[in-house]
Design an enzyme around this catalytic site. Structure first.
Site, mmCIF file in Angstrom:
data_model
loop_
_atom_site.group_PDB
_atom_site.id
_atom_site.type_symbol
_atom_site.label_atom_id
_atom_site.label_comp_id
_atom_site.label_asym_id
_atom_site.label_seq_id
_atom_site.Cartn_x
_atom_site.Cartn_y
_atom_site.Cartn_z
ATOM 1 N N ARG A 79 0.774 -1.166 -0.062
ATOM 2 C CA ARG A 79 -0.075 0.005 -0.157
ATOM 3 C C ARG A 79 0.812 1.199 -0.049
ATOM 4 O O ARG A 79 0.432 2.158 -0.824
ATOM 5 C CB ARG A 79 -0.839 0.223 1.444
ATOM 6 N N THR A 80 1.786 1.385 0.752
ATOM 7 C CA THR A 80 2.698 2.611 0.979
ATOM 8 C C THR A 80 3.291 3.078 -0.497
ATOM 9 O O THR A 80 3.073 4.156 -0.924
ATOM 10 C CB THR A 80 3.435 2.693 2.006
ATOM 11 N N LYS A 109 26.357 2.555 10.706
ATOM 12 C CA LYS A 109 27.587 2.933 9.872
ATOM 13 C C LYS A 109 27.592 3.736 8.825
ATOM 14 O O LYS A 109 28.684 4.158 8.112
ATOM 15 C CB LYS A 109 28.128 1.496 9.367
ATOM 16 N N ARG A 130 11.582 3.801 2.580
ATOM 17 C CA ARG A 130 11.274 3.092 3.993
ATOM 18 C C ARG A 130 12.354 2.161 4.385
ATOM 19 O O ARG A 130 13.162 1.750 3.297
ATOM 20 C CB ARG A 130 10.301 1.885 3.689
ATOM 21 N N HIS A 158 5.741 6.047 11.155
ATOM 22 C CA HIS A 158 5.018 5.671 9.984
ATOM 23 C C HIS A 158 4.288 7.236 9.653
ATOM 24 O O HIS A 158 3.109 6.855 9.893
ATOM 25 C CB HIS A 158 4.531 4.251 9.842
#
Ligand code: NCD
Length: 331
Positions: A79-80, A109, A130, A158
């Protein structure tokens, strides 16, 4: 050939990328819901309403023509990622989708994620990111020169999901103040719960948290709610909250965040929202879920008008259209 002998290809007197609307979001990173005041929320929601109407009447428009979004997903998403792509395309913009085969190394790092951002920003105007590590979007935003929109940083936040969740509550129930909202499932690792809880703390709501003992809301979040005077209770039984809830916000147990899979097995079938359970819920209430669901909501509930989770999905596109346009100075 010298430059003077070439006829120009473009008439470049007009700068088409001047911001048309200067608002608080222009060129800003969207990292956490803490950035949003109530006025900001009202602004984005009003723009999302306009986007919904535009999409219904025209389907697409040219608002973001000439702009490109890089959609970079180091973790799975349906969905996102697709709603950001759909949002950009409905506004006439272009997308560089990077969702497969990404190898990542530790953000702490540094190198690989940052280099990736510094490279991609040469091709685009905004990056949606993401990544599995908490704080990854904030790190990326420190280095990148285009706005970074956090689409989930591990078990952290989110924010765009929380905006669409709040927009859904507001549009389904007509208000937020005065509501009893129950969050159910994996409250420890569920980043959508973390972001939504922080946003809701700006309102006069009662919050009920339902989870197995090992997956309770993180203590810092809970303490923050208590400090702000929010009425909160915790329980491990859905039956304790079902009768009074105006919103049941159901979430999946986040299997991928467990280091010990035996612990996951112990809690994976913790609860299910069934038609029988729903007979005890109010007539006017909604069931929400950020999705994907893996057994928390019985499929028969989909036919119940109180099931708002697919309307919630559609709202996600409108909210992301509003956000992209705002960040690019076009709304
Ligand atoms: C959520 C996520 O990725 O945090 N999904 C989403 O974005 N709609 C919830 C989840 O994965 O359980």
């Amino acid at each position: 050939m010298s430059k003077q002998t070439l006829a120009p290809l473009f008439k470049l007197e007009e700068n088409k990328r001047e911001p048309k609307v200067i608002n608080g979001f222009y060129q800003k990173d969207i990292i956490s819901v803490n950035q949003f005041t109530k006025d900001d929320l009202a602004y984005i929601f009003a723009r999302a309403d306009e986007m919904a109407e535009m999409a219904q009447r025209w389907g697409t428009c040219d608002l973001l023509k000439g702009y490109t979004l890089a959609c970079v997903f180091y973790e799975p998403s349906t969905r996102t990622s697709s709603s950001f792509i759909a949002a950009m395309e409905r506004l006439g913009g272009k997308v560089i989708p990077i969702t497969e085969g990404i190898q990542y190394s530790s953000v702490s790092k540094g190198e690989s994620l940052i280099d990736n951002m510094l490279t991609l920003e040469q091709y685009c105007d905004v990056i949606v990111l993401r990544h599995p590590e908490i704080g990854s979007s904030a790190s990326a935003a420190k280095y990148a020169h285009v706005p970074i929109i956090n689409a989930g940083d591990g078990a952290g936040e989110h924010p765009t999901q929380a905006l669409l969740d709040l927009y859904t509550i507001q549009s389904e129930l007509g208000k937020v103040d005065g509501l009893k909202i129950s969050m159910i499932g994996d409250l420890r690792y569920g980043r959508t719960v973390h972001s939504l809880t922080k946003l809701l703390a700006q309102y006069d709501v009662s919050l009920r948290f339902v989870s197995p003992d090992t997956l309770r809301l993180p203590l810092d979040l809970m303490n923050d709610l208590i400090d702000r005077g929010i009425n909160v209770r915790e329980t491990s039984r859905v039956s304790d909250v079902i009768e009074n809830a105006d919103v049941l916000y159901v979430t999946r147990i986040q299997k991928e965040r467990f280091t010990d899979l035996l612990q996951y097995e112990e809690v994976k079938d913790f609860f299910e929202i069934t038609p029988e359970l729903m007979t005890r819920a109010k007539e006017k209430m909604i069931v929400m879920h950020p999705l994907p669901r893996v057994g928390e909501i019985h499929y028969k509930i989909d036919r119940d008008p109180r099931a708002a989770y697919f309307r919630q999905v559609q709202n996600g596109m409108f909210i992301r259209m509003a956000l992209l346009a705002a960040v690019l100075g076009q709304a």
